[in-house]
Design a protein around this motif. Structure first.
Motif, PDB file in Angstrom:
ATOM      1  N   ALA A 180      -4.176 -10.396  -0.079  1.00 59.75           N
ATOM      2  CA  ALA A 180      -5.381 -10.044  -0.831  1.00 59.75           C
ATOM      3  C   ALA A 180      -5.421  -8.544  -1.078  1.00 59.75           C
ATOM      4  O   ALA A 180      -4.900  -7.754  -0.295  1.00 59.75           O
ATOM      5  N   LEU A 181      -6.048  -8.201  -2.177  1.00 56.14           N
ATOM      6  CA  LEU A 181      -6.293  -6.813  -2.551  1.00 56.14           C
ATOM      7  C   LEU A 181      -7.757  -6.718  -2.953  1.00 56.14           C
ATOM      8  O   LEU A 181      -8.248  -7.545  -3.725  1.00 56.14           O
ATOM      9  N   SER A 182      -8.445  -5.728  -2.430  1.00 62.25           N
ATOM     10  CA  SER A 182      -9.835  -5.525  -2.787  1.00 62.25           C
ATOM     11  C   SER A 182     -10.049  -4.056  -3.144  1.00 62.25           C
ATOM     12  O   SER A 182      -9.633  -3.163  -2.396  1.00 62.25           O
ATOM     13  N   ILE A 183     -10.673  -3.833  -4.290  1.00 63.92           N
ATOM     14  CA  ILE A 183     -10.997  -2.484  -4.757  1.00 63.92           C
ATOM     15  C   ILE A 183     -12.477  -2.472  -5.093  1.00 63.92           C
ATOM     16  O   ILE A 183     -12.940  -3.273  -5.913  1.00 63.92           O
ATOM     17  N   GLY A 198     -11.898 -13.231   4.583  1.00 61.86           N
ATOM     18  CA  GLY A 198     -12.197 -14.612   4.193  1.00 61.86           C
ATOM     19  C   GLY A 198     -11.977 -15.583   5.334  1.00 61.86           C
ATOM     20  O   GLY A 198     -11.437 -16.664   5.136  1.00 61.86           O
ATOM     21  N   ASP A 199     -12.351 -15.182   6.548  1.00 62.43           N
ATOM     22  CA  ASP A 199     -12.221 -15.996   7.761  1.00 62.43           C
ATOM     23  C   ASP A 199     -10.775 -16.250   8.179  1.00 62.43           C
ATOM     24  O   ASP A 199     -10.504 -17.153   8.966  1.00 62.43           O
ATOM     25  N   ILE A 200      -9.832 -15.474   7.654  1.00 63.77           N
ATOM     26  CA  ILE A 200      -8.421 -15.585   8.008  1.00 63.77           C
ATOM     27  C   ILE A 200      -8.004 -14.296   8.702  1.00 63.77           C
ATOM     28  O   ILE A 200      -8.315 -13.199   8.231  1.00 63.77           O
ATOM     29  N   SER A 201      -7.284 -14.411   9.815  1.00 61.61           N
ATOM     30  CA  SER A 201      -6.846 -13.239  10.568  1.00 61.61           C
ATOM     31  C   SER A 201      -5.541 -12.687  10.019  1.00 61.61           C
ATOM     32  O   SER A 201      -4.657 -13.430   9.607  1.00 61.61           O
ATOM     33  N   GLY A 202      -5.451 -11.368  10.041  1.00 59.63           N
ATOM     34  CA  GLY A 202      -4.249 -10.695   9.585  1.00 59.63           C
ATOM     35  C   GLY A 202      -4.358  -9.214   9.858  1.00 59.63           C
ATOM     36  O   GLY A 202      -5.042  -8.795  10.800  1.00 59.63           O
ATOM     37  N   ILE A 203      -3.704  -8.417   9.047  1.00 60.96           N
ATOM     38  CA  ILE A 203      -3.703  -6.961   9.186  1.00 60.96           C
ATOM     39  C   ILE A 203      -4.326  -6.362   7.934  1.00 60.96           C
ATOM     40  O   ILE A 203      -3.964  -6.731   6.813  1.00 60.96           O
ATOM     41  N   GLY A 204      -5.241  -5.443   8.126  1.00 57.66           N
ATOM     42  CA  GLY A 204      -5.841  -4.728   7.006  1.00 57.66           C
ATOM     43  C   GLY A 204      -5.281  -3.326   6.939  1.00 57.66           C
ATOM     44  O   GLY A 204      -5.172  -2.645   7.964  1.00 57.66           O
ATOM     45  N   LYS A 205      -4.904  -2.906   5.762  1.00 52.18           N
ATOM     46  CA  LYS A 205      -4.518  -1.519   5.517  1.00 52.18           C
ATOM     47  C   LYS A 205      -5.525  -1.005   4.508  1.00 52.18           C
ATOM     48  O   LYS A 205      -5.615  -1.512   3.390  1.00 52.18           O
ATOM     49  N   VAL A 206      -6.301   0.015   4.943  1.00 48.70           N
ATOM     50  CA  VAL A 206      -7.489   0.400   4.214  1.00 48.70           C
ATOM     51  C   VAL A 206      -7.496   1.893   3.925  1.00 48.70           C
ATOM     52  O   VAL A 206      -7.269   2.709   4.816  1.00 48.70           O
ATOM     53  N   CYS A 207      -7.766   2.229   2.673  1.00 45.14           N
ATOM     54  CA  CYS A 207      -7.982   3.616   2.291  1.00 45.14           C
ATOM     55  C   CYS A 207      -9.486   3.782   2.148  1.00 45.14           C
ATOM     56  O   CYS A 207     -10.099   3.195   1.240  1.00 45.14           O
ATOM     57  N   GLY A 208     -10.073   4.563   3.067  1.00 50.91           N
ATOM     58  CA  GLY A 208     -11.523   4.622   3.144  1.00 50.91           C
ATOM     59  C   GLY A 208     -12.005   3.228   3.500  1.00 50.91           C
ATOM     60  O   GLY A 208     -11.468   2.586   4.393  1.00 50.91           O
ATOM     61  N   TYR A 209     -12.972   2.753   2.813  1.00 49.91           N
ATOM     62  CA  TYR A 209     -13.360   1.347   2.898  1.00 49.91           C
ATOM     63  C   TYR A 209     -13.249   0.719   1.505  1.00 49.91           C
ATOM     64  O   TYR A 209     -13.469  -0.470   1.335  1.00 49.91           O
ATOM     65  N   GLN A 210     -12.824   1.530   0.529  1.00 53.83           N
ATOM     66  CA  GLN A 210     -12.865   1.111  -0.861  1.00 53.83           C
ATOM     67  C   GLN A 210     -11.638   0.327  -1.336  1.00 53.83           C
ATOM     68  O   GLN A 210     -11.748  -0.516  -2.208  1.00 53.83           O
ATOM     69  N   ILE A 211     -10.468   0.645  -0.802  1.00 52.91           N
ATOM     70  CA  ILE A 211      -9.253  -0.051  -1.230  1.00 52.91           C
ATOM     71  C   ILE A 211      -8.626  -0.703  -0.010  1.00 52.91           C
ATOM     72  O   ILE A 211      -8.290  -0.024   0.966  1.00 52.91           O
ATOM     73  N   LEU A 212      -8.488  -2.028  -0.076  1.00 50.40           N
ATOM     74  CA  LEU A 212      -8.004  -2.802   1.065  1.00 50.40           C
ATOM     75  C   LEU A 212      -6.833  -3.678   0.644  1.00 50.40           C
ATOM     76  O   LEU A 212      -6.918  -4.406  -0.353  1.00 50.40           O
ATOM     77  N   ILE A 230       0.821  -1.208   0.000  1.00 48.36           N
ATOM     78  CA  ILE A 230       0.000   0.000   0.000  1.00 48.36           C
ATOM     79  C   ILE A 230       0.861   1.268   0.000  1.00 48.36           C
ATOM     80  O   ILE A 230       0.486   2.283  -0.566  1.00 48.36           O
ATOM     81  N   ASP A 231       2.044   1.188   0.603  1.00 50.64           N
ATOM     82  CA  ASP A 231       2.916   2.359   0.677  1.00 50.64           C
ATOM     83  C   ASP A 231       3.469   2.782  -0.678  1.00 50.64           C
ATOM     84  O   ASP A 231       4.009   3.887  -0.809  1.00 50.64           O
ATOM     85  N   LEU A 232       3.342   1.961  -1.695  1.00 45.14           N
ATOM     86  CA  LEU A 232       3.741   2.341  -3.046  1.00 45.14           C
ATOM     87  C   LEU A 232       2.747   3.323  -3.665  1.00 45.14           C
ATOM     88  O   LEU A 232       3.075   4.021  -4.620  1.00 45.14           O
ATOM     89  N   PHE A 233       1.536   3.379  -3.112  1.00 41.94           N
ATOM     90  CA  PHE A 233       0.466   4.166  -3.723  1.00 41.94           C
ATOM     91  C   PHE A 233      -0.120   5.245  -2.804  1.00 41.94           C
ATOM     92  O   PHE A 233      -0.679   6.214  -3.295  1.00 41.94           O
ATOM     93  N   PHE A 234      -0.004   5.036  -1.498  1.00 41.37           N
ATOM     94  CA  PHE A 234      -0.613   5.963  -0.547  1.00 41.37           C
ATOM     95  C   PHE A 234       0.411   6.395   0.491  1.00 41.37           C
ATOM     96  O   PHE A 234       1.281   5.611   0.872  1.00 41.37           O
ATOM     97  N   ASN A 235       0.259   7.629   0.959  1.00 41.21           N
ATOM     98  CA  ASN A 235       1.032   8.089   2.107  1.00 41.21           C
ATOM     99  C   ASN A 235       0.403   7.521   3.368  1.00 41.21           C
ATOM    100  O   ASN A 235      -0.788   7.193   3.389  1.00 41.21           O
ATOM    101  N   LEU A 236       1.182   7.428   4.421  1.00 42.74           N
ATOM    102  CA  LEU A 236       0.706   6.845   5.676  1.00 42.74           C
ATOM    103  C   LEU A 236      -0.547   7.547   6.201  1.00 42.74           C
ATOM    104  O   LEU A 236      -1.416   6.910   6.791  1.00 42.74           O
ATOM    105  N   ASP A 237      -0.686   8.842   5.964  1.00 39.51           N
ATOM    106  CA  ASP A 237      -1.856   9.567   6.460  1.00 39.51           C
ATOM    107  C   ASP A 237      -3.089   9.395   5.567  1.00 39.51           C
ATOM    108  O   ASP A 237      -4.157   9.915   5.871  1.00 39.51           O
ATOM    109  N   GLU A 238      -2.966   8.638   4.473  1.00 39.41           N
ATOM    110  CA  GLU A 238      -4.093   8.427   3.562  1.00 39.41           C
ATOM    111  C   GLU A 238      -4.790   7.089   3.786  1.00 39.41           C
ATOM    112  O   GLU A 238      -5.780   6.787   3.125  1.00 39.41           O
TER     113      GLU A 238
END
Length: 148
Positions: free
Chosen positions: A54-57, A30-44, A12-20
């Protein structure tokens, strides 16, 4: 077509600044635990142990900034299609499954090279959503839904 090796280097850091974007330490995808980095709720971006799994747009069409970022991500991955543009199903994209759970678009599901890709195409033929998963547990969970 996409470059499979690029997904492993996706960050995600290739496309967004940390404050974004925000980081959600206890995130399930998908029932698997991990870390989500989310811009809004639209890009995950979903990570397990610093590896993108995983990447979700979704729902970026009406936001110029997010739509541009989404298309930068698709370009980075080597795809020649763009969110917000016309998409035609071709032999290159022979879907395995499809659903129509949203009234305004159809989702097409693909599995190739151990990658799971979902494309959402609205009734006008415009690409409106994209998902890419390389975590085998998440892929198996998704495929199990279609087998039942």
């Amino acid at each position: 077509m996409y470059q499979i090796t690029r997904f492993a280097t996706l960050d995600i850091d290739l496309f967004f600044n940390l404050d974004e974007y925000r980081i959600i330490e206890d995130f399930c995808y998908g029932d698997i635990s991990g870390i989500g980095k989310v811009c809004g709720y639209q890009i995950l971006f979903f990570y397990i142990s610093d590896n993108v799994e995983a990447l979700s747009i979704d729902e970026v069409i009406d936001n110029t900034f997010l739509c541009d970022k989404a298309n930068q991500i698709l370009d980075f991955l080597g795809f020649d299609f763009k969110i917000g543009q016309s998409f035609k199903l071709t032999n290159q994209f022979n879907y395995r499954f499809k659903d129509h759970i949203y009234e305004d678009h159809v989702r097409y599901y693909y599995v190739f090279d151990n990658i799971f890709i979902t494309l959402g195409i609205n009734l006008e033929g415009i690409l409106v959503s994209f998902e890419m998963v390389n975590n085998q547990c998440i892929i198996n969970n998704r495929l199990e839904i279609f087998r039942s």
